[in-house]
Design a protein around this motif. Structure first.
Motif, PDB file in Angstrom:
ATOM      1  N   THR A  49      69.561  -7.162 -17.126  1.00 25.97           N
ATOM      2  CA  THR A  49      68.788  -6.704 -17.891  1.00 25.97           C
ATOM      3  C   THR A  49      68.756  -7.536 -18.948  1.00 25.97           C
ATOM      4  OG1 THR A  49      70.945  -5.683 -18.857  1.00 25.97           O
ATOM      5  CG2 THR A  49      69.493  -4.285 -17.538  1.00 25.97           C
ATOM      6  N   SER A  50      69.571  -8.734 -18.952  1.00 23.08           N
ATOM      7  CA  SER A  50      69.585  -9.811 -20.175  1.00 23.08           C
ATOM      8  C   SER A  50      68.236 -10.466 -19.740  1.00 23.08           C
ATOM      9  CB  SER A  50      70.689 -10.730 -19.757  1.00 23.08           C
ATOM     10  OG  SER A  50      70.583 -11.621 -18.779  1.00 23.08           O
ATOM     11  N   LYS A  51      67.562 -10.302 -18.684  1.00 15.84           N
ATOM     12  CA  LYS A  51      66.281 -11.146 -18.550  1.00 15.84           C
ATOM     13  C   LYS A  51      64.997 -10.323 -19.069  1.00 15.84           C
ATOM     14  CE  LYS A  51      67.810 -13.451 -14.285  1.00 15.84           C
ATOM     15  NZ  LYS A  51      67.714 -14.814 -14.790  1.00 15.84           N
ATOM     16  N   ILE A  52      65.250  -9.094 -19.381  1.00 16.59           N
ATOM     17  CA  ILE A  52      64.127  -8.093 -19.923  1.00 16.59           C
ATOM     18  C   ILE A  52      63.464  -8.878 -21.160  1.00 16.59           C
ATOM     19  CG2 ILE A  52      63.504  -5.882 -21.082  1.00 16.59           C
ATOM     20  CD1 ILE A  52      65.805  -4.552 -19.049  1.00 16.59           C
ATOM     21  N   PRO A  53      64.158  -9.523 -22.211  1.00 12.04           N
ATOM     22  CA  PRO A  53      63.355  -9.817 -23.270  1.00 12.04           C
ATOM     23  C   PRO A  53      62.366 -10.827 -23.154  1.00 12.04           C
ATOM     24  CG  PRO A  53      65.702  -9.597 -23.796  1.00 12.04           C
ATOM     25  CD  PRO A  53      65.463  -9.284 -22.259  1.00 12.04           C
ATOM     26  N   LYS A  54      62.662 -11.774 -22.159  1.00  9.23           N
ATOM     27  CA  LYS A  54      61.589 -12.898 -21.829  1.00  9.23           C
ATOM     28  C   LYS A  54      60.239 -12.282 -21.337  1.00  9.23           C
ATOM     29  CE  LYS A  54      61.017 -16.752 -18.725  1.00  9.23           C
ATOM     30  NZ  LYS A  54      61.693 -17.556 -17.381  1.00  9.23           N
ATOM     31  N   ILE A  70      59.141  -9.140 -21.748  1.00  6.97           N
ATOM     32  CA  ILE A  70      58.408  -8.337 -22.755  1.00  6.97           C
ATOM     33  C   ILE A  70      57.715  -9.504 -23.780  1.00  6.97           C
ATOM     34  CG2 ILE A  70      58.810  -6.794 -24.774  1.00  6.97           C
ATOM     35  CD1 ILE A  70      59.237  -5.510 -21.964  1.00  6.97           C
ATOM     36  N   LYS A  71      58.277 -10.419 -24.161  1.00 10.58           N
ATOM     37  CA  LYS A  71      57.729 -11.416 -24.821  1.00 10.58           C
ATOM     38  C   LYS A  71      56.431 -11.944 -24.395  1.00 10.58           C
ATOM     39  CE  LYS A  71      58.717 -15.675 -27.461  1.00 10.58           C
ATOM     40  NZ  LYS A  71      57.941 -16.782 -26.787  1.00 10.58           N
ATOM     41  N   ALA A  72      56.466 -12.121 -22.817  1.00 12.17           N
ATOM     42  CA  ALA A  72      55.385 -12.723 -22.178  1.00 12.17           C
ATOM     43  C   ALA A  72      54.216 -11.663 -22.414  1.00 12.17           C
ATOM     44  CB  ALA A  72      55.682 -13.292 -20.968  1.00 12.17           C
ATOM     45  N   LEU A  73      54.618 -10.535 -22.038  1.00  7.84           N
ATOM     46  CA  LEU A  73      53.535  -9.301 -22.056  1.00  7.84           C
ATOM     47  C   LEU A  73      52.881  -9.256 -23.132  1.00  7.84           C
ATOM     48  CD1 LEU A  73      55.492  -6.990 -19.833  1.00  7.84           C
ATOM     49  CD2 LEU A  73      53.432  -7.838 -19.177  1.00  7.84           C
ATOM     50  N   LYS A  74      53.583  -9.390 -24.303  1.00  6.52           N
ATOM     51  CA  LYS A  74      53.396  -9.284 -25.666  1.00  6.52           C
ATOM     52  C   LYS A  74      52.248 -10.490 -26.190  1.00  6.52           C
ATOM     53  CE  LYS A  74      53.427  -7.381 -29.772  1.00  6.52           C
ATOM     54  NZ  LYS A  74      52.556  -8.228 -30.614  1.00  6.52           N
ATOM     55  N   GLU A  75      52.699 -11.649 -25.706  1.00  5.41           N
ATOM     56  CA  GLU A  75      51.838 -12.530 -26.389  1.00  5.41           C
ATOM     57  C   GLU A  75      50.546 -12.577 -25.270  1.00  5.41           C
ATOM     58  OE1 GLU A  75      54.378 -16.114 -25.112  1.00  5.41           O
ATOM     59  OE2 GLU A  75      55.585 -15.958 -26.860  1.00  5.41           O
ATOM     60  N   LYS A  76      50.453 -12.207 -24.252  1.00  8.87           N
ATOM     61  CA  LYS A  76      48.921 -12.074 -23.423  1.00  8.87           C
ATOM     62  C   LYS A  76      48.381 -10.831 -23.952  1.00  8.87           C
ATOM     63  CE  LYS A  76      48.610 -15.748 -20.749  1.00  8.87           C
ATOM     64  NZ  LYS A  76      47.289 -16.357 -20.654  1.00  8.87           N
ATOM     65  N   ASN A  77      48.934 -10.031 -24.703  1.00  7.22           N
ATOM     66  CA  ASN A  77      48.380  -8.405 -25.113  1.00  7.22           C
ATOM     67  C   ASN A  77      48.190  -7.753 -23.566  1.00  7.22           C
ATOM     68  OD1 ASN A  77      47.564  -6.495 -26.873  1.00  7.22           O
ATOM     69  ND2 ASN A  77      45.483  -7.321 -26.739  1.00  7.22           N
ATOM     70  N   ILE A  78      49.109  -7.773 -22.743  1.00  4.26           N
ATOM     71  CA  ILE A  78      48.858  -7.147 -21.530  1.00  4.26           C
ATOM     72  C   ILE A  78      49.443  -5.632 -21.611  1.00  4.26           C
ATOM     73  CG2 ILE A  78      49.498  -6.814 -19.230  1.00  4.26           C
ATOM     74  CD1 ILE A  78      49.334  -9.813 -19.172  1.00  4.26           C
ATOM     75  N   ARG A  79      48.601  -4.541 -21.633  1.00 10.56           N
ATOM     76  CA  ARG A  79      48.853  -3.268 -21.528  1.00 10.56           C
ATOM     77  C   ARG A  79      49.848  -2.671 -20.279  1.00 10.56           C
ATOM     78  NH1 ARG A  79      44.669  -4.561 -25.353  1.00 10.56           N
ATOM     79  NH2 ARG A  79      44.855  -2.903 -26.882  1.00 10.56           N
ATOM     80  N   ARG A 134      63.824   1.301 -14.652  1.00 10.52           N
ATOM     81  CA  ARG A 134      62.596   1.529 -15.137  1.00 10.52           C
ATOM     82  C   ARG A 134      62.613   2.188 -16.750  1.00 10.52           C
ATOM     83  NH1 ARG A 134      58.089   1.444 -11.526  1.00 10.52           N
ATOM     84  NH2 ARG A 134      57.439   3.084 -12.711  1.00 10.52           N
ATOM     85  N   ARG A 135      63.540   2.978 -17.001  1.00  8.91           N
ATOM     86  CA  ARG A 135      63.431   3.531 -18.362  1.00  8.91           C
ATOM     87  C   ARG A 135      63.839   2.508 -19.373  1.00  8.91           C
ATOM     88  NH1 ARG A 135      67.344   8.877 -17.431  1.00  8.91           N
ATOM     89  NH2 ARG A 135      65.696  10.268 -16.345  1.00  8.91           N
ATOM     90  N   LYS A 136      64.861   1.683 -19.105  1.00  8.58           N
ATOM     91  CA  LYS A 136      65.071   0.426 -19.960  1.00  8.58           C
ATOM     92  C   LYS A 136      63.773  -0.261 -20.269  1.00  8.58           C
ATOM     93  CE  LYS A 136      69.954  -0.293 -19.175  1.00  8.58           C
ATOM     94  NZ  LYS A 136      70.382   1.078 -18.491  1.00  8.58           N
ATOM     95  N   LEU A 137      63.055  -0.581 -19.095  1.00 10.80           N
ATOM     96  CA  LEU A 137      61.850  -1.391 -19.251  1.00 10.80           C
ATOM     97  C   LEU A 137      60.741  -0.566 -20.031  1.00 10.80           C
ATOM     98  CD1 LEU A 137      61.750  -2.581 -15.666  1.00 10.80           C
ATOM     99  CD2 LEU A 137      61.924  -4.238 -17.693  1.00 10.80           C
ATOM    100  N   ILE A 138      60.506   0.598 -19.867  1.00 14.24           N
ATOM    101  CA  ILE A 138      59.770   1.224 -20.817  1.00 14.24           C
ATOM    102  C   ILE A 138      60.010   1.227 -22.274  1.00 14.24           C
ATOM    103  CG2 ILE A 138      58.852   3.706 -21.203  1.00 14.24           C
ATOM    104  CD1 ILE A 138      59.126   4.134 -18.122  1.00 14.24           C
ATOM    105  N   LEU A 139      61.258   1.426 -22.763  1.00 16.70           N
ATOM    106  CA  LEU A 139      61.587   1.481 -23.665  1.00 16.70           C
ATOM    107  C   LEU A 139      61.558   0.206 -24.440  1.00 16.70           C
ATOM    108  CD1 LEU A 139      63.048   3.063 -26.123  1.00 16.70           C
ATOM    109  CD2 LEU A 139      65.323   2.517 -25.239  1.00 16.70           C
ATOM    110  N   ALA A 140      61.861  -0.900 -23.664  1.00 18.70           N
ATOM    111  CA  ALA A 140      61.807  -2.409 -24.167  1.00 18.70           C
ATOM    112  C   ALA A 140      60.272  -2.756 -24.590  1.00 18.70           C
ATOM    113  CB  ALA A 140      62.444  -3.256 -23.139  1.00 18.70           C
ATOM    114  N   CYS A 141      59.606  -2.079 -23.667  1.00 18.93           N
ATOM    115  CA  CYS A 141      57.969  -2.367 -23.935  1.00 18.93           C
ATOM    116  C   CYS A 141      57.668  -1.688 -25.312  1.00 18.93           C
ATOM    117  CB  CYS A 141      57.285  -1.816 -22.897  1.00 18.93           C
ATOM    118  SG  CYS A 141      57.020  -2.881 -21.271  1.00 18.93           S
TER     119      CYS A 141
END
Length: 454
Positions: free
Chosen positions: A258-263, A265-274, A336-343
């Motif tokens: 789970t420590s790899k999740i922020p990286k 999320i940051k990449a998705l956000k920067e590319k504005n990927i839904r 998956r729940r953690k990933l959704i909340l992180a998004c």
């Protein structure tokens, strides 16, 4: 006879006459009186409002005492009820067949559940015809967007064929390109490059051989199913063959870091990927629960018995796989729940979608399950509702939708309870507005009765 008594008597006559059929607001106003409005541009409830609809638009909204109503209007007594924007289902499936009849049935299953926009995720030429018939009003259904035939390991054997398919689907007029598994590092780049050049967005799966980092770099429009996300945070995944990891990495999720999740999320956000989570797949089909837990699900009566049998077999096959364990299945759902909340917390826009009809997910009904699963992941009810309203309006660049306000389209749902307090109230539907049509509860119930298969 005073003005209000006249309106009251008119309302009785019109409501009785229209009990089993849609009511059009093209020629007269439809008015929701004393309704509680959930506007969705902010988390609030506007109490005791009058909302006036005409020609598919919201023409007035305000305190009951301040809004004028035409004499010939249909008055809907909405005292104690809640009016919200209709929801969007961004990972729907409509039968890819030549017969419009089964397509119309699926559209109605969505519509009676308050879903006023869908994105069909596995299209064919008949879906282009369906889209036009819905837009013209010939077929009653949600606003309809469609992908073309899928890009997969079976349909795209060479890089040249992938490029050619993009050009064909753009020329045909599809809204999106649907990517399925099986693309490779040789076939994917040409698809991505041509997609960007022609302006037809890529949506759907991330192929195992491509990986989520390449998908992000290529600028997917939406990544669905959280596909590739678990693999991206699982150490040693590159040493495994795809079949060893399970669907969406369900066999290996227990070892995710789970420590790899922020990286990610940051990449998705920067590319504005839904992201379209389709968490209902994980919480139902790929959950630790046995198939018997779903045998008496009331939603299943809207599916053919042979489809239900196949779904139960698929669920049993998953649970009986030698790689399955209750603990690992729970870990898969939880990561998956953690990933959704992180998004959600990281500013990656979530779009509502559940992938129905799919194993144990019935069109329309599964979208309500999906909203509940989003709250289970940690979203507030308001945040979950936004994924199917405000977020989709922004994504589709339909800024006259997704919010209840004057001038916006009248794609609306009337509820008997407040979904901001209890997300389960999304299922408590009193009526649906789709464009110029008001579908009262009696009509919705009669249509559902027709759609029962067993």
């Amino acid at each position: 006879m005073n003005h209000y008594l006249s309106l009251f008597l008119c309302a009785i006559a019109l409501t009785t006459a229209s009990a089993q059929s849609p009511v059009s607001n093209a020629d007269r106003e439809i008015v929701f009186k004393s309704v509680n409005v959930i506007p969705m541009d902010r988390e609030t409830v506007l109490r005791d409002q009058t909302v006036v609809i005409k020609n598919g638009k919201i023409t007035a909204l305000g305190d009951d005492s301040k809004v004028r109503v035409d004499k010939g209007a249909l008055i809907v007594d909405a005292k104690g009820k809640y009016l919200t924007p209709g929801w969007s289902e961004m990972h729907a499936h409509v039968p890819a067949v030549d017969d419009l009849a089964p397509m119309k049935e699926v559209l109605m299953l969505y519509l009676v559940n308050g879903i006023t926009t869908i994105r069909g995720m596995l299209g064919n030429a008949k879906h282009l015809e369906l889209r036009e018939k819905v837009r013209s009003g010939e077929i009653l259904g949600p606003n309809f967007y469609t992908t073309g035939p899928a890009f997969s390991g079976q349909t795209v054997k060479t890089a040249a064929r992938g490029i050619e398919m993009v050009k064909e689907e753009k020329a045909a007029g599809y809204d999106y390109l649907k990517l399925l598994p099986g693309l490779t590092k040789e076939t994917f780049p040409g698809i991505a490059k041509t997609s960007a050049e022609l302006g037809i967005p890529m949506v759907g799966h991330v192929s195992f051989a491509v990986g989520v980092w390449a998908a992000i770099d290529a600028g997917y429009s939406t990544i669905d199913h959280l596909d590739g996300f678990v693999e991206a945070i699982t150490p040693g995944i590159d040493t495994l063959a795809e079949q060893e990891t399970g669907l969406f990495s369900s066999w290996t999720a227990y070892s995710a870091d789970t420590s790899k999740i922020p990286k990610l999320i940051k990449a998705l956000k920067e590319k504005n990927i839904r992201v379209v989570p389709t968490q209902a797949i994980a919480e139902r089909w790929l959950s630790p629960s046995p198939a018997n837990d779903y045998a008496n699900d009331p939603d299943l009566k809207y599916m053919k018995p042979e489809d239900v049998k196949n779904w139960m077999n698929a669920k049993n096959t998953y649970n009986n796989n030698p790689k399955f364990s209750k603990e690992h299945a729970e870990a898969f759902v939880n990561i998956r729940r953690k990933l959704i909340l992180a998004c959600q917390k990281g500013g990656v826009q979530l779009l509502l979608g559940c992938d129905a009809p799919q194993v144990l997910n019935v069109p329309g009904f599964a979208t309500h399950h999906e909203m509940k699963y989003l709250t289970d992941a940690g979203l507030t009810p308001y945040e979950a509702l936004k994924t199917g309203t405000v977020n989709v309006a922004e994504y589709l660049k339909k800024m006259d939708s997704g919010v209840v306000k004057i001038g916006n389209v009248s794609d609306l749902v009337l509820l008997n309870g407040n979904p901001l307090e209890d997300i389960g109230q999304t299922k408590n539907i009193e009526g649906v507005m789709i464009g110029t049509k008001w579908l009262p509860k009696t009509y919705l119930q009669s249509e559902l009765k027709k759609l029962e298969k067993r």
